[in-house]
Scaffold this motif. Sequence first.
Motif, PDB file in Angstrom:
ATOM      1  N   TYR A   1       0.834  -1.207   0.000  1.00 51.24           N
ATOM      2  CA  TYR A   1       0.000   0.000   0.000  1.00 51.24           C
ATOM      3  C   TYR A   1       0.868   1.256   0.000  1.00 51.24           C
ATOM      4  CZ  TYR A   1      -3.230   3.599   1.590  1.00 51.24           C
ATOM      5  OH  TYR A   1      -3.955   4.766   1.694  1.00 51.24           O
ATOM      6  N   GLU A   2       1.885   1.282   0.858  1.00 49.52           N
ATOM      7  CA  GLU A   2       2.747   2.455   0.942  1.00 49.52           C
ATOM      8  C   GLU A   2       3.485   2.702  -0.368  1.00 49.52           C
ATOM      9  OE1 GLU A   2       2.988   4.775   3.222  1.00 49.52           O
ATOM     10  OE2 GLU A   2       1.382   3.794   4.350  1.00 49.52           O
ATOM     11  N   LEU A   3       3.913   1.639  -1.021  1.00 46.37           N
ATOM     12  CA  LEU A   3       4.607   1.800  -2.305  1.00 46.37           C
ATOM     13  C   LEU A   3       3.718   2.490  -3.327  1.00 46.37           C
ATOM     14  CD1 LEU A   3       6.612  -1.507  -2.801  1.00 46.37           C
ATOM     15  CD2 LEU A   3       7.536   0.811  -2.811  1.00 46.37           C
ATOM     16  N   CYS A   4       2.470   2.098  -3.386  1.00 50.46           N
ATOM     17  CA  CYS A   4       1.558   2.732  -4.343  1.00 50.46           C
ATOM     18  C   CYS A   4       1.402   4.224  -4.051  1.00 50.46           C
ATOM     19  CB  CYS A   4       0.199   2.043  -4.304  1.00 50.46           C
ATOM     20  SG  CYS A   4       0.187   0.389  -5.041  1.00 50.46           S
ATOM     21  N   GLN A   5       1.429   4.587  -2.767  1.00 49.52           N
ATOM     22  CA  GLN A   5       1.307   6.006  -2.413  1.00 49.52           C
ATOM     23  C   GLN A   5       2.590   6.762  -2.751  1.00 49.52           C
ATOM     24  OE1 GLN A   5      -1.873   6.696  -1.439  1.00 49.52           O
ATOM     25  NE2 GLN A   5      -1.987   4.494  -1.759  1.00 49.52           N
ATOM     26  N   LEU A   6       3.746   6.125  -2.551  1.00 45.79           N
ATOM     27  CA  LEU A   6       5.025   6.814  -2.705  1.00 45.79           C
ATOM     28  C   LEU A   6       5.475   6.941  -4.151  1.00 45.79           C
ATOM     29  CD1 LEU A   6       6.991   5.212   0.263  1.00 45.79           C
ATOM     30  CD2 LEU A   6       6.220   7.585   0.110  1.00 45.79           C
TER      31      LEU A   6
ATOM     32  N   PHE B   1       8.552  -6.775  -3.806  1.00 53.57           N
ATOM     33  CA  PHE B   1       7.339  -6.096  -4.249  1.00 53.57           C
ATOM     34  C   PHE B   1       7.595  -5.532  -5.647  1.00 53.57           C
ATOM     35  CE2 PHE B   1       7.942  -5.980   0.252  1.00 53.57           C
ATOM     36  CZ  PHE B   1       6.705  -6.358   0.776  1.00 53.57           C
ATOM     37  N   VAL B   2       6.758  -5.913  -6.590  1.00 52.40           N
ATOM     38  CA  VAL B   2       6.916  -5.499  -7.980  1.00 52.40           C
ATOM     39  C   VAL B   2       5.721  -4.633  -8.360  1.00 52.40           C
ATOM     40  CG1 VAL B   2       7.291  -6.257 -10.356  1.00 52.40           C
ATOM     41  CG2 VAL B   2       8.086  -7.691  -8.456  1.00 52.40           C
ATOM     42  N   LEU B   3       5.985  -3.372  -8.714  1.00 53.48           N
ATOM     43  CA  LEU B   3       4.931  -2.471  -9.181  1.00 53.48           C
ATOM     44  C   LEU B   3       4.927  -2.483 -10.700  1.00 53.48           C
ATOM     45  CD1 LEU B   3       5.037  -1.453  -6.217  1.00 53.48           C
ATOM     46  CD2 LEU B   3       4.577   0.839  -7.122  1.00 53.48           C
ATOM     47  N   ALA B   4       3.804  -2.866 -11.278  1.00 51.57           N
ATOM     48  CA  ALA B   4       3.758  -3.048 -12.725  1.00 51.57           C
ATOM     49  C   ALA B   4       2.362  -2.775 -13.250  1.00 51.57           C
ATOM     50  CB  ALA B   4       4.183  -4.473 -13.083  1.00 51.57           C
ATOM     51  N   HIS B   5       2.286  -2.602 -14.560  1.00 51.35           N
ATOM     52  CA  HIS B   5       1.003  -2.557 -15.249  1.00 51.35           C
ATOM     53  C   HIS B   5       0.778  -3.923 -15.878  1.00 51.35           C
ATOM     54  CE1 HIS B   5      -0.279   1.645 -14.937  1.00 51.35           C
ATOM     55  NE2 HIS B   5       1.009   1.915 -14.867  1.00 51.35           N
ATOM     56  N   GLY B   6      -0.102  -4.701 -15.258  1.00 50.86           N
ATOM     57  CA  GLY B   6      -0.441  -6.005 -15.805  1.00 50.86           C
ATOM     58  C   GLY B   6      -1.293  -5.871 -17.053  1.00 50.86           C
ATOM     59  N   VAL B   7      -1.730  -7.002 -17.567  1.00 50.57           N
ATOM     60  CA  VAL B   7      -2.542  -7.024 -18.789  1.00 50.57           C
ATOM     61  C   VAL B   7      -3.797  -7.837 -18.506  1.00 50.57           C
ATOM     62  CG1 VAL B   7      -2.620  -7.568 -21.248  1.00 50.57           C
ATOM     63  CG2 VAL B   7      -0.436  -6.960 -20.179  1.00 50.57           C
ATOM     64  N   ARG B   8      -4.942  -7.191 -18.502  1.00 52.91           N
ATOM     65  CA  ARG B   8      -6.211  -7.879 -18.281  1.00 52.91           C
ATOM     66  C   ARG B   8      -6.741  -8.465 -19.584  1.00 52.91           C
ATOM     67  NH1 ARG B   8      -8.439  -5.674 -13.400  1.00 52.91           N
ATOM     68  NH2 ARG B   8      -6.690  -5.781 -11.923  1.00 52.91           N
ATOM     69  N   GLU B   9      -7.712  -9.361 -19.470  1.00 50.19           N
ATOM     70  CA  GLU B   9      -8.284 -10.008 -20.657  1.00 50.19           C
ATOM     71  C   GLU B   9      -8.913  -9.000 -21.609  1.00 50.19           C
ATOM     72  OE1 GLU B   9     -10.942 -13.111 -19.578  1.00 50.19           O
ATOM     73  OE2 GLU B   9      -9.383 -14.383 -18.690  1.00 50.19           O
ATOM     74  N   ASP B  10      -9.422  -7.893 -21.079  1.00 50.15           N
ATOM     75  CA  ASP B  10     -10.042  -6.870 -21.940  1.00 50.15           C
ATOM     76  C   ASP B  10      -9.017  -5.902 -22.523  1.00 50.15           C
ATOM     77  OD1 ASP B  10      -9.332  -5.375 -19.743  1.00 50.15           O
ATOM     78  OD2 ASP B  10     -11.363  -4.696 -19.251  1.00 50.15           O
ATOM     79  N   GLY B  11      -7.717  -6.160 -22.262  1.00 49.57           N
ATOM     80  CA  GLY B  11      -6.665  -5.302 -22.792  1.00 49.57           C
ATOM     81  C   GLY B  11      -6.295  -4.134 -21.908  1.00 49.57           C
ATOM     82  N   SER B  12      -7.003  -3.921 -20.811  1.00 51.20           N
ATOM     83  CA  SER B  12      -6.674  -2.814 -19.919  1.00 51.20           C
ATOM     84  C   SER B  12      -5.367  -3.101 -19.185  1.00 51.20           C
ATOM     85  CB  SER B  12      -7.815  -2.569 -18.926  1.00 51.20           C
ATOM     86  OG  SER B  12      -8.021  -3.722 -18.113  1.00 51.20           O
ATOM     87  N   ARG B  13      -4.707  -2.029 -18.714  1.00 46.78           N
ATOM     88  CA  ARG B  13      -3.384  -2.127 -18.087  1.00 46.78           C
ATOM     89  C   ARG B  13      -3.415  -1.477 -16.704  1.00 46.78           C
ATOM     90  NH1 ARG B  13       1.063  -2.597 -21.290  1.00 46.78           N
ATOM     91  NH2 ARG B  13       1.932  -3.335 -19.302  1.00 46.78           N
ATOM     92  N   PRO B  14      -4.050  -2.110 -15.721  1.00 48.54           N
ATOM     93  CA  PRO B  14      -4.118  -1.494 -14.391  1.00 48.54           C
ATOM     94  C   PRO B  14      -2.773  -1.548 -13.672  1.00 48.54           C
ATOM     95  CG  PRO B  14      -5.004  -3.711 -14.306  1.00 48.54           C
ATOM     96  CD  PRO B  14      -4.713  -3.425 -15.764  1.00 48.54           C
ATOM     97  N   LEU B  15      -2.573  -0.611 -12.756  1.00 49.18           N
ATOM     98  CA  LEU B  15      -1.402  -0.658 -11.888  1.00 49.18           C
ATOM     99  C   LEU B  15      -1.625  -1.741 -10.844  1.00 49.18           C
ATOM    100  CD1 LEU B  15       1.324   0.612 -11.032  1.00 49.18           C
ATOM    101  CD2 LEU B  15       0.003   2.122  -9.526  1.00 49.18           C
ATOM    102  N   GLU B  16      -0.642  -2.615 -10.675  1.00 50.14           N
ATOM    103  CA  GLU B  16      -0.737  -3.739  -9.759  1.00 50.14           C
ATOM    104  C   GLU B  16       0.526  -3.836  -8.907  1.00 50.14           C
ATOM    105  OE1 GLU B  16      -3.210  -6.541 -12.964  1.00 50.14           O
ATOM    106  OE2 GLU B  16      -1.147  -7.042 -12.412  1.00 50.14           O
ATOM    107  N   VAL B  17       0.398  -4.498  -7.770  1.00 53.04           N
ATOM    108  CA  VAL B  17       1.551  -4.835  -6.939  1.00 53.04           C
ATOM    109  C   VAL B  17       1.577  -6.343  -6.763  1.00 53.04           C
ATOM    110  CG1 VAL B  17       2.774  -4.493  -4.767  1.00 53.04           C
ATOM    111  CG2 VAL B  17       1.326  -2.667  -5.681  1.00 53.04           C
ATOM    112  N   ALA B  18       2.644  -6.973  -7.188  1.00 55.41           N
ATOM    113  CA  ALA B  18       2.834  -8.401  -6.963  1.00 55.41           C
ATOM    114  C   ALA B  18       3.770  -8.579  -5.783  1.00 55.41           C
ATOM    115  CB  ALA B  18       3.414  -9.073  -8.203  1.00 55.41           C
TER     116      ALA B  18
END
Length: 232
Positions: free
Chosen positions: A13-18, A144-161
């Motif tokens: 959570y903190e990484l997404c804020q920072l 912790f990996v901050l990335a833009h994944g790939v959804r089935e609809d082609g969208s690229r949300p910001l994610e944390v793995a």
Amino acid sequence: MLLDPEAENDVAYELCQLVGRAILPYRSAGDTFGTAFFFRAADGPVGGFLLTAADLTGTQDGELGLRASVTEPAGVAPATVAEAEIRPGWLNFPGDGVAVLPTAGLHRYADDGGWRWRVQPVPAEIAAGPEVIARLGAAAGSAFVLAHGVREDGSRPLEVAIERVVRDGDAVRITTELPPGYVGAPVFVVQPDAEGDVSLYCLGLVLPGVGGHPVATFDRIRAVLPAAPGDA
């Protein structure tokens, strides 16, 4: 350092804020998806460089995606930026696995379009030095990996793995294979500092792999940055 699940969620959570606004989706030729991120090597409003994995770049057919939160004023910037329109373009260092884009061209592109970048670059102060990398070992630690994944609809949300990282000799590796879109993304860990306080560090960026991923650590990234022109 291996954290308990609650602490891992807090760090994510903190990484997404920072640094959430440091991260951009990238698509190269042939619809190969990855992630790039801003790194501030020196003081400046945006940062000196955009970084990603060298395997993604070099075709001049790629494009950067722009979330509404990384530009201002609202509604002016395009949804994507074609890399062919940015000069200087990507500088590839395949021996180190790293591609570097000086941000001068990104500034000029935005100015010409009547908008500005509004990002949170990963600061040089948290880029892992040799002592941080040396403290990694064969025992898995939280990563912790901050990335833009790939959804089935082609969208690229910001994610944390939330993953595991190990060091074997000089090699640093994420132990599991990441989803599409994660190559080029920054990898973070937490470790005790000299005073015993837990601090956040950016190890480097994700490289392509099978069954896991090598990490291009910041000692390798720093080695190529002097060869890349800055924003002058």
